[in-house]
Write an enzyme that holds these catalytic residues in place. Structure first.
Site, PDB file in Angstrom:
ATOM      1  N   ASN A 216       0.850  -1.200   0.000  1.00  7.19           N
ATOM      2  CA  ASN A 216       0.000   0.000   0.000  1.00  7.19           C
ATOM      3  C   ASN A 216       0.884   1.247   0.000  1.00  7.19           C
ATOM      4  OD1 ASN A 216       0.580   0.785   2.851  1.00  7.19           O
ATOM      5  ND2 ASN A 216      -0.391  -1.189   3.266  1.00  7.19           N
ATOM      6  N   LYS A 295       8.480 -16.937 -10.816  1.00 12.84           N
ATOM      7  CA  LYS A 295       7.617 -15.886 -11.356  1.00 12.84           C
ATOM      8  C   LYS A 295       6.457 -16.511 -12.134  1.00 12.84           C
ATOM      9  CE  LYS A 295       7.449 -11.966 -14.415  1.00 12.84           C
ATOM     10  NZ  LYS A 295       8.002 -11.309 -15.589  1.00 12.84           N
ATOM     11  N   PRO A 317      -2.346 -11.827  10.700  1.00 12.72           N
ATOM     12  CA  PRO A 317      -2.588 -11.604  12.130  1.00 12.72           C
ATOM     13  C   PRO A 317      -2.782 -10.118  12.405  1.00 12.72           C
ATOM     14  CG  PRO A 317      -0.278 -12.182  11.721  1.00 12.72           C
ATOM     15  CD  PRO A 317      -1.008 -12.358  10.425  1.00 12.72           C
ATOM     16  N   ASP A 318      -3.668  -9.793  13.352  1.00  4.42           N
ATOM     17  CA  ASP A 318      -3.852  -8.400  13.768  1.00  4.42           C
ATOM     18  C   ASP A 318      -2.857  -8.137  14.908  1.00  4.42           C
ATOM     19  OD1 ASP A 318      -4.651  -5.994  15.004  1.00  4.42           O
ATOM     20  OD2 ASP A 318      -6.631  -6.199  14.087  1.00  4.42           O
ATOM     21  N   ILE A 319      -1.798  -7.422  14.581  1.00  5.38           N
ATOM     22  CA  ILE A 319      -0.683  -7.260  15.535  1.00  5.38           C
ATOM     23  C   ILE A 319      -1.120  -6.439  16.746  1.00  5.38           C
ATOM     24  CG2 ILE A 319       1.692  -6.430  15.784  1.00  5.38           C
ATOM     25  CD1 ILE A 319       1.869  -6.739  12.638  1.00  5.38           C
ATOM     26  N   PHE A 337      -3.396   3.414  15.191  1.00  7.92           N
ATOM     27  CA  PHE A 337      -3.647   4.465  14.206  1.00  7.92           C
ATOM     28  C   PHE A 337      -4.760   3.972  13.288  1.00  7.92           C
ATOM     29  CE2 PHE A 337      -0.678   8.128  13.757  1.00  7.92           C
ATOM     30  CZ  PHE A 337      -0.074   8.002  15.005  1.00  7.92           C
ATOM     31  N   LYS A 351     -13.098   1.037  15.881  1.00  8.43           N
ATOM     32  CA  LYS A 351     -11.815   0.322  15.867  1.00  8.43           C
ATOM     33  C   LYS A 351     -11.227   0.249  17.279  1.00  8.43           C
ATOM     34  CE  LYS A 351     -10.087   0.630  11.715  1.00  8.43           C
ATOM     35  NZ  LYS A 351      -9.456   1.166  10.528  1.00  8.43           N
ATOM     36  N   LYS A 355     -10.452  -3.326  18.931  1.00 10.60           N
ATOM     37  CA  LYS A 355      -9.078  -3.746  19.246  1.00 10.60           C
ATOM     38  C   LYS A 355      -8.789  -3.657  20.745  1.00 10.60           C
ATOM     39  CE  LYS A 355      -7.582  -3.026  14.645  1.00 10.60           C
ATOM     40  NZ  LYS A 355      -6.554  -3.476  13.747  1.00 10.60           N
TER      41      LYS A 355
HETATM   42  N1  CTP Z   1      -3.023  -3.216  12.658  1.00 14.52           N
HETATM   43  C1  CTP Z   1      -2.176  -4.227  13.053  1.00 14.52           C
HETATM   44  N2  CTP Z   1      -2.202  -5.427  12.406  1.00 14.52           N
HETATM   45  C2  CTP Z   1      -3.048  -5.643  11.393  1.00 14.52           C
HETATM   46  C3  CTP Z   1      -3.917  -4.604  10.971  1.00 14.52           C
HETATM   47  C4  CTP Z   1      -3.868  -3.409  11.634  1.00 14.52           C
HETATM   48  O1  CTP Z   1      -1.377  -4.019  13.989  1.00 14.52           O
HETATM   49  N3  CTP Z   1      -3.054  -6.812  10.780  1.00 14.52           N
HETATM   50  C5  CTP Z   1      -3.006  -1.945  13.396  1.00 14.52           C
HETATM   51  C6  CTP Z   1      -2.504  -0.783  12.593  1.00 14.52           C
HETATM   52  O2  CTP Z   1      -1.113  -0.607  12.766  1.00 14.52           O
HETATM   53  C7  CTP Z   1      -3.289   0.367  13.187  1.00 14.52           C
HETATM   54  C8  CTP Z   1      -4.592  -0.244  13.596  1.00 14.52           C
HETATM   55  O3  CTP Z   1      -4.332  -1.640  13.720  1.00 14.52           O
HETATM   56  O4  CTP Z   1      -2.706   0.856  14.364  1.00 14.52           O
HETATM   57  C9  CTP Z   1      -5.724  -0.027  12.633  1.00 14.52           C
HETATM   58  O5  CTP Z   1      -5.325  -0.439  11.332  1.00 14.52           O
HETATM   59  P1  CTP Z   1      -6.354  -0.410  10.133  1.00 14.52           P
HETATM   60  O6  CTP Z   1      -5.738  -1.008   8.942  1.00 14.52           O
HETATM   61  O7  CTP Z   1      -6.923   0.976  10.028  1.00 14.52           O
HETATM   62  O8  CTP Z   1      -7.486  -1.313  10.758  1.00 14.52           O
HETATM   63  P2  CTP Z   1      -8.026  -2.719  10.371  1.00 14.52           P
HETATM   64  O9  CTP Z   1      -8.169  -3.479  11.637  1.00 14.52           O
HETATM   65  O10 CTP Z   1      -7.220  -3.342   9.313  1.00 14.52           O
HETATM   66  O11 CTP Z   1      -9.472  -2.331   9.868  1.00 14.52           O
HETATM   67  P3  CTP Z   1     -10.011  -1.937   8.398  1.00 14.52           P
HETATM   68  O12 CTP Z   1      -8.907  -2.254   7.433  1.00 14.52           O
HETATM   69  O13 CTP Z   1     -11.193  -2.781   8.262  1.00 14.52           O
HETATM   70  O14 CTP Z   1     -10.318  -0.489   8.459  1.00 14.52           O
END
Ligand code: CTP
Length: 412
Positions: A216, A295, A317-319, A337, A351, A355
């Protein structure tokens, strides 16, 4: 990079002593002036063998002082007047001989004299040593450096690398931009002294095959600014960075990763040893289930238009959520953020609850990505507060001040 107001209102005495690194002092003078400082240059006789006073006068916009017998001062006491006006004295380069003079409290030339005459409580002394590596490592120099540090001087560097003499080792003066960053950091309030901050920054890159991937537009600038601001505030900082080409802020420990999984693997073991966790990274939500080890090629065998390969994704994983779920005692104070494209505050509120973190910093993603400026809204249990629009470093410093204020109970 420092902003034009970072040293606004600061009066710096910049001392030059004998050394090839005097050439860097010209650039340093320019950078200090650009950062808003007034700069009074003082040179020793030896420094004038390397660079002229005219150059430094032109760059600082002020006549240079070279002698304690300078008749321009009505009271004939330049050592008193110069050191009383200064917010700090920075000696760059500081030669081995000059440091030896300071260690002994000698005052044979104006610069050493004004360092000795400075009011130590109100006028800090910063030294940027520059010398050959053998001179630097000599026990006499090491003894003198330890002595001046014990007497209250702040020693900046030196760095290691190629030396003018052709040798390689410790003793290079820090670069002008590094010295500027050090001075700016020196003046920041130490709001997080004794604390530690773990920061994630940048995008992640999820490989599809050896040459392609999903990523991104995150530049990493906000996270790097948070890491720098926390370090300036006296914190021990670890920065886990996705693939970005940004310089590591001074004093920050950096761990480079590529994918979300690698970021999670780096962050989770480190989280319990940090007091704060600030997740600025734009972590990719999904990754390909399978990474091709070669490739992917278009299949032209049928002679017909090729069909794209199916891309099957799985969730990363959602860190932040994983760190926020750590048991109390291991869990740092968490800040997320939220880069949103619409309904910024509403989405940030949702959010924060999802979280389970005390604070979410919301911004408008499309206008913030890659930009130097940003607008941040702090969303916590009490409501939403907007920080004044500013450059990312100014906002990061404001955020650091908020962390110190909101979480005084965080002791590590
Ligand atoms: N984050 C994280 N790990 C992930 C996704 C998000 O640690 N796999 C953290 C980001 O660093 C940020 C926060 O979660 O601090 C919100 O990230 P964002 O991408 O806005 O939220 P998502 O949970 O991915 O929600 P969405 O994409 O549905 O808006």
């Amino acid at each position: 990079m420092a902003s034009p107001t970072d040293l606004q209102g600061r009066h710096i005495v910049l001392g030059l002593t004998g050394g090839v690194a005097c050439y860097k002092a010209a650039e340093l003078t320019r950078l200090l002036v650009k950062a808003g400082a007034t700069v009074q240059v003082v040179m020793t006789d030896a420094a004038q063998q390397f660079i002229t006073a005219a150059t430094l006068q032109a760059l600082s916009g002020r006549a240079v002082f070279t002698s304690q017998w300078d008749t321009r001062e009505p009271n004939a006491m330049p050592h008193i007047n110069l050191s009383r006006q200064a917010d700090a004295i920075l000696v760059a380069p500081a030669s081995a001989d000059f440091i030896a003079q300071l260690a002994q409290g000698r005052a044979g030339e104006l610069l050493a004299l004004l360092c000795l005459a400075r009011p130590v409580q109100t006028c800090p002394l910063l030294l940027a040593p520059a010398m050959n590596r053998e001179m630097w490592s000599h026990p006499a120099t090491q003894r003198n450096v330890a002595q001046v540090a014990a007497d209250g001087a702040v020693v900046l560097g030196p760095a290691a690398g190629d030396q003018a003499c052709g040798e390689v080792g410790d003793g290079r003066m820090l670069e002008a931009a590094e010295l500027l960053d050090e001075l700016v950091a020196f003046f920041q309030p130490k709001l997080l002294a004794g604390r530690s901050v773990l920061v994630t920054a940048g995008p992640t890159f999820e490989a599809i095959d050896p040459v392609r991937g999903i990523t991104n537009h995150s530049s990493g600038k906000m996270g790097f600014a948070v890491a720098r601001a926390a370090a300036e505030a006296g914190a021990r900082v670890t920065l886990v960075a996705g693939p970005v080409h940004l310089p590591t802020p001074r004093g920050v420990r950096r761990i480079d990763v590529v994918s979300a999984q690698q970021m999670a693997d780096a962050v989770l073991p480190l989280a319990p040893e940090h007091g704060f966790f600030v997740a600025t990274a734009a972590v990719a939500d999904w990754r390909p289930v399978q990474v091709a080890d070669q490739k992917l090629k278009k299949d032209r065998s049928a002679g017909a238009p090729t069909s794209p390969p199916p891309l099957v994704l799985t969730e990363n994983p959602d860190i932040l959520a994983a760190v926020a779920r750590l048991p109390a005692g291991q869990r740092p104070w968490c800040v997320g953020f939220a880069a949103e494209s619409e309904h910024v505050v509403e989405n940030a509120r949702a959010k924060r609850l999802r979280k389970d973190v005390p604070l979410i910093v919301a911004n408008h993603g499309p206008s913030a990505f890659g930009s130097e400026h940003n607008t941040l809204v702090l969303v916590d249990a009490q409501g939403a507060t907007e920080l004044p629009r500013g450059d990312k470093l100014t906002l990061a410093r404001a955020l650091v001040a908020e962390l110190a204020r909101r979480a005084p109970e965080v002791q590590r």
